[in-house]
Design a protein around this motif. Structure first.
Motif, short mmCIF file in Angstrom:
data_model
loop_
_atom_site.label_atom_id
_atom_site.label_comp_id
_atom_site.label_asym_id
_atom_site.label_seq_id
_atom_site.Cartn_x
_atom_site.Cartn_y
_atom_site.Cartn_z
N SER A 1 1.82 2.16 -3.40
CA SER A 1 0.69 2.56 -4.25
C SER A 1 0.34 4.03 -4.07
N VAL A 2 0.69 4.63 -2.95
CA VAL A 2 0.41 6.06 -2.77
C VAL A 2 1.60 6.93 -3.14
N GLY A 3 2.73 6.30 -3.52
CA GLY A 3 3.86 7.07 -4.04
C GLY A 3 5.18 6.92 -3.31
N PHE A 4 5.20 6.23 -2.18
CA PHE A 4 6.46 6.09 -1.45
C PHE A 4 7.42 5.16 -2.20
N ALA B 1 10.38 4.69 4.68
CA ALA B 1 9.90 4.99 3.32
C ALA B 1 10.24 6.43 2.98
N LEU B 2 10.43 6.66 1.69
CA LEU B 2 10.88 7.97 1.22
C LEU B 2 9.87 8.56 0.23
N LYS B 3 9.64 9.86 0.35
CA LYS B 3 8.88 10.58 -0.69
C LYS B 3 9.92 11.20 -1.63
N SER B 4 10.08 10.60 -2.77
CA SER B 4 11.14 11.05 -3.69
C SER B 4 10.82 12.43 -4.27
N VAL C 1 0.82 -1.21 0.00
CA VAL C 1 0.00 0.00 0.00
C VAL C 1 0.86 1.27 0.00
N LEU C 2 1.96 1.25 0.73
CA LEU C 2 2.81 2.45 0.78
C LEU C 2 3.31 2.84 -0.61
#
Lengths: 204, 44
Positions: free
Chosen positions: B5-8, B41-44, B2-3
């Protein structure tokens, strides 16, 4: 892993039960629960620094009920902005506030007012002017988009009735390059329907 | 996951914990393999 509640689970009841249980954890942490609480548990089972916990007010540590240790994943730099989703009585939040220092900002969010008030009291006791505790929940974070360097959460998002939505909120508030230090439980096997409908297990 | 799938991106489980040991839920936790985890987790 299921990302939403079973359709026939009463999510309003679940939210009510979560609030009630964690209000009791806040007011009477030594009462009987089916999960561990407190600083000794945090140090012995989750690897927290016992000395650092001893320096915090007991209001912040006695009601701690996390399941892992998000601050072991990264060193929060001075001046950073960090959000703690479901900050509870504020144990992780106070540790984060100390790390980011007076030029940083530590924002706690909790939907249980007795917990939020304990966190505010702890910040006052420590003289942490960089701490702010807001009422809110994981599905509608009261935080501006792309305003945060780090998001931490400890044993909270497994309680969210729509995890995809909750993770989307975390993604929204992080700046590009921001880090999510996510501490929670995982399940190795698919849960039966009866287990997934058990509110008592959800609220633990 | 799921993480993602939202962009992480760059998801890593960095550590496991046993938060339910010696509680009334220990048996259920063992049966279903429930453990505490740290996930980065990272938000690139």
């Amino acid at each position: 892993m299921a990302t939403t509640c079973p359709v026939d689970l009463d999510t309003a009841r679940l939210r009510h039960e979560i609030r009630a249980i964690y209000a009791r954890v806040a007011s009477d942490p030594m009462s009987e629960f089916h999960f561990h609480r407190g600083p000794a548990y945090a140090a012995e089972r989750l690897g927290y620094d016992a000395t650092a916990l001893a320096a915090l007010p007991s209001e912040a540590t006695a009601s701690f009920a996390g399941v892992a240790n998000p601050l072991r994943m990264a060193a929060l730099p001075a001046g950073a902005t960090v959000v703690d989703i479901g900050c509870g009585a504020g144990m992780d939040l106070m540790l984060a506030a100390g790390a980011v220092g007076p030029n940083g900002h530590a924002i706690g969010i909790d939907m249980t007012e007795p917990m939020a008030e304990r966190a505010r009291a702890s910040a006052r006791a420590l003289g942490f002017a960089n701490v702010e505790v807001r009422a809110g929940d994981a599905l509608d974070l009261p935080v501006d988009s792309e305003s945060v360097d780090f998001v931490i959460s400890n044993g909270v998002l497994n309680l969210a009735t729509d995890k995809r939505h909750a993770f989307g909120e975390v993604f929204r508030i992080l700046k590009p390059g921001g880090q999510f230090l996510y501490a929670d439980i995982i399940v190795a096997s698919e849960l039966s329907e009866s287990i997934r409908r058990d509110v008592d297990l959800w609220t633990g | 996951m799921v993480l993602e799938s939202v962009g992480f991106t760059s998801l890593r489980i960095t550590e496991y914990f046993d938060p339910f040991g010696d509680t009334s839920k220990e048996r259920v936790a063992r049966k279903y393999g429930v453990r505490g985890v740290n996930v980065h987790a990272l938000k690139s």
